[in-house]
Design an enzyme around this catalytic site. Structure first.
Site, PDB file in Angstrom:
ATOM      1  N   GLU A 181       0.821  -1.216   0.000  1.00 21.79           N
ATOM      2  CA  GLU A 181       0.000   0.000   0.000  1.00 21.79           C
ATOM      3  C   GLU A 181       0.856   1.268   0.000  1.00 21.79           C
ATOM      4  O   GLU A 181       0.772   2.087   0.922  1.00 21.79           O
ATOM      5  CB  GLU A 181      -0.991  -0.058   1.161  1.00 21.79           C
ATOM      6  CG  GLU A 181      -1.941  -1.236   0.994  1.00 21.79           C
ATOM      7  CD  GLU A 181      -2.893  -1.442   2.155  1.00 21.79           C
ATOM      8  OE1 GLU A 181      -3.129  -0.490   2.917  1.00 21.79           O
ATOM      9  OE2 GLU A 181      -3.387  -2.576   2.309  1.00 21.79           O
ATOM     10  N   HIS A 383     -17.478 -10.818   6.930  1.00 24.37           N
ATOM     11  CA  HIS A 383     -16.201 -10.131   7.140  1.00 24.37           C
ATOM     12  C   HIS A 383     -15.421 -10.767   8.274  1.00 24.37           C
ATOM     13  O   HIS A 383     -15.966 -10.999   9.353  1.00 24.37           O
ATOM     14  CB  HIS A 383     -16.446  -8.650   7.454  1.00 24.37           C
ATOM     15  CG  HIS A 383     -15.168  -7.868   7.584  1.00 24.37           C
ATOM     16  ND1 HIS A 383     -14.827  -7.188   8.721  1.00 24.37           N
ATOM     17  CD2 HIS A 383     -14.141  -7.689   6.713  1.00 24.37           C
ATOM     18  CE1 HIS A 383     -13.643  -6.601   8.537  1.00 24.37           C
ATOM     19  NE2 HIS A 383     -13.215  -6.885   7.334  1.00 24.37           N
ATOM     20  N   HIS A 384     -14.167 -11.084   8.001  1.00 19.57           N
ATOM     21  CA  HIS A 384     -13.252 -11.616   9.016  1.00 19.57           C
ATOM     22  C   HIS A 384     -11.979 -10.789   9.019  1.00 19.57           C
ATOM     23  O   HIS A 384     -11.135 -10.964   8.133  1.00 19.57           O
ATOM     24  CB  HIS A 384     -12.868 -13.072   8.690  1.00 19.57           C
ATOM     25  CG  HIS A 384     -13.990 -14.045   8.849  1.00 19.57           C
ATOM     26  ND1 HIS A 384     -14.019 -15.245   8.164  1.00 19.57           N
ATOM     27  CD2 HIS A 384     -15.119 -14.013   9.617  1.00 19.57           C
ATOM     28  CE1 HIS A 384     -15.121 -15.908   8.511  1.00 19.57           C
ATOM     29  NE2 HIS A 384     -15.802 -15.185   9.378  1.00 19.57           N
ATOM     30  N   GLU A 385     -11.846  -9.909   9.960  1.00 13.78           N
ATOM     31  CA  GLU A 385     -10.574  -9.193  10.141  1.00 13.78           C
ATOM     32  C   GLU A 385      -9.732  -9.990  11.123  1.00 13.78           C
ATOM     33  O   GLU A 385     -10.194 -10.270  12.238  1.00 13.78           O
ATOM     34  CB  GLU A 385     -10.828  -7.774  10.666  1.00 13.78           C
ATOM     35  CG  GLU A 385      -9.570  -6.996  11.030  1.00 13.78           C
ATOM     36  CD  GLU A 385      -8.588  -6.877   9.863  1.00 13.78           C
ATOM     37  OE1 GLU A 385      -8.955  -6.251   8.858  1.00 13.78           O
ATOM     38  OE2 GLU A 385      -7.465  -7.430   9.970  1.00 13.78           O
ATOM     39  N   HIS A 463      -8.267  -8.838   1.806  1.00 19.58           N
ATOM     40  CA  HIS A 463      -7.596  -7.545   1.990  1.00 19.58           C
ATOM     41  C   HIS A 463      -6.272  -7.771   2.717  1.00 19.58           C
ATOM     42  O   HIS A 463      -6.113  -8.758   3.419  1.00 19.58           O
ATOM     43  CB  HIS A 463      -8.501  -6.570   2.750  1.00 19.58           C
ATOM     44  CG  HIS A 463      -9.462  -5.892   1.822  1.00 19.58           C
ATOM     45  ND1 HIS A 463      -9.598  -4.535   1.727  1.00 19.58           N
ATOM     46  CD2 HIS A 463     -10.307  -6.423   0.894  1.00 19.58           C
ATOM     47  CE1 HIS A 463     -10.495  -4.252   0.808  1.00 19.58           C
ATOM     48  NE2 HIS A 463     -10.957  -5.375   0.283  1.00 19.58           N
ATOM     49  N   GLU A 464      -5.347  -6.848   2.518  1.00 21.60           N
ATOM     50  CA  GLU A 464      -3.954  -7.035   2.956  1.00 21.60           C
ATOM     51  C   GLU A 464      -3.501  -8.439   2.515  1.00 21.60           C
ATOM     52  O   GLU A 464      -3.082  -9.275   3.322  1.00 21.60           O
ATOM     53  CB  GLU A 464      -3.801  -6.858   4.483  1.00 21.60           C
ATOM     54  CG  GLU A 464      -4.160  -5.494   4.975  1.00 21.60           C
ATOM     55  CD  GLU A 464      -5.674  -5.289   5.031  1.00 21.60           C
ATOM     56  OE1 GLU A 464      -6.144  -4.280   4.477  1.00 21.60           O
ATOM     57  OE2 GLU A 464      -6.371  -6.134   5.600  1.00 21.60           O
ATOM     58  N   GLU A 488      -9.980   3.716   0.725  1.00 20.46           N
ATOM     59  CA  GLU A 488      -9.953   4.031   2.156  1.00 20.46           C
ATOM     60  C   GLU A 488      -8.923   5.116   2.509  1.00 20.46           C
ATOM     61  O   GLU A 488      -9.119   5.873   3.448  1.00 20.46           O
ATOM     62  CB  GLU A 488      -9.690   2.760   2.964  1.00 20.46           C
ATOM     63  CG  GLU A 488      -8.364   2.095   2.625  1.00 20.46           C
ATOM     64  CD  GLU A 488      -8.263   0.657   3.144  1.00 20.46           C
ATOM     65  OE1 GLU A 488      -9.293   0.056   3.455  1.00 20.46           O
ATOM     66  OE2 GLU A 488      -7.133   0.152   3.233  1.00 20.46           O
TER      67      GLU A 488
HETATM   68  C1  NOJ Z   1      -8.492  -2.744   5.988  1.00 24.20           C
HETATM   69  C2  NOJ Z   1      -9.373  -3.028   4.820  1.00 24.20           C
HETATM   70  O1  NOJ Z   1      -8.734  -2.708   3.619  1.00 24.20           O
HETATM   71  C3  NOJ Z   1     -10.627  -2.235   4.990  1.00 24.20           C
HETATM   72  O2  NOJ Z   1     -11.461  -2.368   3.859  1.00 24.20           O
HETATM   73  C4  NOJ Z   1     -11.328  -2.700   6.244  1.00 24.20           C
HETATM   74  O3  NOJ Z   1     -12.468  -1.899   6.464  1.00 24.20           O
HETATM   75  C5  NOJ Z   1     -10.415  -2.592   7.460  1.00 24.20           C
HETATM   76  N1  NOJ Z   1      -9.149  -3.179   7.200  1.00 24.20           N
HETATM   77  C6  NOJ Z   1     -11.010  -3.289   8.687  1.00 24.20           C
HETATM   78  O4  NOJ Z   1     -11.041  -4.660   8.480  1.00 24.20           O
HETATM   79 CA    CA Z   2      -6.216  -2.137   3.336  1.00 24.29          CA
END
Ligand code: NOJ
Ligand code: CA
Length: 684
Positions: A181, A383-385, A463-464, A488
């Protein structure tokens, strides 16, 4: 050949080895089907090497190949070519979804075997595939000796770029804290340090090239290190213990790729990366659905809502219903919900271990929402962060995907927010180790989530992520990913994306595959147009992104109220498809502008998207892509006369015009402006 005949071969011709009368070195040459690209492979001085020419001009000078192991004979010196074989393939395959339905794979293949004199049994192959738009090659190392495990300490592949002193490169640094990024650098080639791929550059004579890799499976990601001016060396991202790659004997590497085009736009029309990946391994994938979505997302980035619990909690039952109503009313099939699960409270990016992927917050009723969605014809996007705590995720993954499957969730966005080198893995001894997002461990981890999800008919949007290398062909449920600065950044202002950013992405990041950029912000100056954090584009440019930045899933990322305030412009987002019959880059220069035309999958309508960097410019293109004899209504969304991103970003003209094939259309793009057109086919 004794081992690893590259797949698929249709015709095999044995090529005689050309023996140089002076050095006793052998060389073998293979050309692209159109004869323009030539790869010459040789064993001069006992070093496996290759050279690449294009239109008789050397682009890559003789460059070494090889692999070093910790405790096995190295594949580097003292080798001679012992066998070689040429074959060709010309076939067309079908993408379940993609930029085009039918993909032609037309290449010549040269498989070369190297053997080390005096050490019977030490041998390996390198398989080259030469297409009209570039090459790919990979190492194929057969089982030999007694080793049961091998540690690769270095890959010696080099790309010695001819006349590099006159070349310009577009690149982001590798091994940095912010993963992929970064703002793209535009520099003289010789100023490149260590870069991620796709790594794009333009030679002094105007040839455009991009170095990347295809089919990155069970191996470390390759970055490029400019060791000596003009020489890029493969630099594999290491494990936390310093090893580059751990392999079982009898392995193949990912394909090292070089895309080549006489102009910038040619890079965008290449299917080389996909062609080097294996066919679909999942069988019937009719459950993988391209589509458009909205979601509980931008509000958190604007800090109007929170992922964690409390007064500003975004992911509540009532808020999700409100988004479902909006989605259903305007034809979106998904609603992304972030912040629904326990674990976000406090500093979530530092506390990945406390995430639960099955326990919702008290104010979020997953079952009730799944039922409500069914009535409305809308599905939750899960969604899974993980915050980079991948062992915590792995331990819950089966249950988490089962739960989502039970709730009718068909797509999950995953997240791995952690600094580069800080992915937390707990090893077999219970010890925490810290890994890179693009090392071999994570390459496996990302793919594991994709194959586990596939068992439940769930698609994954990472993502990431690890960079894309075309694995969507093999695993079509890997539907999109991030892997570059997305929308973002415009909310955070740290700093926001430059006007140039989306004019660089198509020629760099997008060469690897679809990106979940999340376009479509309509309230461009949420803190005022003078604020640091704002969107640095015109409104028309936001619309153009749906055509320019390919993804089979596209978000309408802004808040519902901002769309309802600008319904005429919103119409384009409602109309634009995300799955295509065909795609053609019509014009462009890296970092300056781009014009794309795409035809709706199994449909008659065409769409055009064009955008520019900070420079206003005129673009013109021919409507040659339209069907002959057919009439179309062009629904045009363009920058107005006074538009510019800084002070007049909302100056948008929407107009219609009748057009046919073969016309030339001219438009003016404002500073950081854009253009979006639907060519609606009229009844015959
Ligand atoms: C980074 C992601 O790119 C974004 O889309 C997301 O909202 C946040 N992390 C939280 O998971
Ligand atoms: Ca991101």
């Amino acid at each position: 050949m004794r081992a690893f005949v590259c797949y698929p071969t249709t015709l095999t011709i044995l090529l005689g080895l050309l023996v140089s009368p002076f050095l006793q070195a052998k060389s073998v040459t293979v050309s692209s089907p159109d004869g323009k690209i030539q790869v010459q492979v040789n064993d001069e001085g006992g070093v496996p090497s290759y050279q690449l020419t294009y239109n008789k001009q050397v682009l890559i000078e003789n460059s070494p190949l090889g692999i070093l192991f910790a405790k096995a004979p190295s594949l580097s010196e003292g080798f001679s070519i012992s066998d070689s074989e040429i074959s060709n393939t010309d076939q067309t395959w079908t993408q379940p979804w993609g930029e085009r339905k039918f993909v032609r794979d037309n290449h010549e293949e040269l498989n070369v075997e190297w053997t080390r004199a005096g050490k019977a049994g030490v041998r390996f192959n390198v398989c080259f595939r030469v297409f009209n738009d570039g090459i790919g090659f990979r190492y194929e190392v057969p089982e030999q000796g007694a080793a049961t495990e091998l540690s690769i300490t270095d890959e010696l592949t080099e790309f010695r770029i001819a006349s590099s002193e006159n070349a310009t490169a577009w690149w982001i640094p590798s091994r940095g804290w912010n993963r992929y990024e970064y703002d793209y650098n535009t520099t003289p080639f010789l100023d490149v340090d260590r870069a991620h791929t796709p790594f794009t550059f333009k030679t002094g004579s105007g040839v455009h090239m991009s170095i990347h890799e295809a089919a990155l499976v069970d191996y470390a990601g390759m970055t490029l290190d400019q060791k000596r001016g003009g020489t890029l060396k493969a630099d594999l991202t290491p494990w936390s213990d310093g090893t580059r790659v751990k392999v079982k004997p009898g392995f193949v590497t990912p394909w090292r790729t070089v895309q080549i085009s006489p102009d910038a736009k040619g890079l965008l029309n290449s299917d080389l990366i996909l062609n080097l990946n294996e066919p679909n391994k999942l069988g019937d994938v009719s459950w993988v659905k391209p589509g458009k979505y909205v979601g509980i997302w931008w509000g958190m980035h604007l800090a109007a809502n929170t992922w964690g619990s409390g007064e500003k909690h975004g992911a509540t039952t009532s808020e999700t219903k409100r988004y479902m109503d909006f989605a259903s009313k305007y034809g979106f099939d998904g609603v992304l919900v972030e912040g629904w699960n326990v674990g976000w409270d406090g500093s979530w990016y530092d506390n990945g271990d406390v995430f639960s992927f099955t326990n919702p917050y008290d104010d979020f009723d997953l079952k009730a929402l799944s039922d409500y969605g069914k009535q409305k014809g809308v599905r939750i996007i899960g969604h899974h962060e993980t915050s980079g705590s991948v062992t915590n995720y792995r331990n819950q993954m089966g249950d988490a995907y089962d739960l989502y499957q039970d709730m009718g969730v068909r797509q999950v966005k995953t997240g791995y927010v952690a600094d580069g080198g800080k992915i937390k893995r707990v090893d077999e001894m219970g010890v925490a180790r810290h890994e890179w997002h693009d090392g071999q461990f994570m390459v496996g981890e990302y793919l594991h989530s994709v194959t586990e999800a596939a068992k439940r008919k769930i698609s994954i949007n990472t993502h990431e992520p690890i960079k894309d290398t075309g694995l969507r062909r093999t695993y079509p449920n890997w539907i999109a990913r991030e892997g570059a600065r997305g929308q973002e950044y415009n909310a955070w202002g740290s700093p926001p994306n430059t006007p140039e950013h989306t004019a660089v992405l198509p020629f760099t990041r997008m060469l690897s595959g679809p990106m979940d950029f999340t376009p479509g912000i309509f309230d461009l100056g949420f803190n005022g147009l003078d604020a640091e954090n704002r969107v640095r584009t015109t409104l028309a440019k936001q619309l153009s992104l749906y055509v320019v930045l390919y993804s089979p899933i596209q978000m309408a990322a802004d808040l519902p109220k901002n769309y309802e305030a600008r319904m005429p412009a919103f119409q384009f987002i409602r109309d634009v498809p995300t799955d295509w019959q065909d795609s053609r880059a019509l014009a462009g220069e890296v970092g300056d502008y781009v014009v794309f035309a795409r035809q709706a999958r199994d449909g008659d309508d065409w769409f055009v998207g064009a955008l520019t960097d900070e420079e206003p410019r005129a673009v013109s293109f021919s409507t040659d892509f339209l069907e002959a004899g057919r009439k179309y209504e062009a629904q045009i969304y363009r920058d107005g006369e006074n538009a510019d991103w800084l002070s007049k970003p909302y100056d948008l003209v929407i107009e219609t015009q009748k057009v046919q094939k073969g016309e030339t259309l001219n438009f003016k793009l404002a500073s950081s402006g854009g253009l979006a057109i639907r060519f609606k086919a009229l009844p015959q």
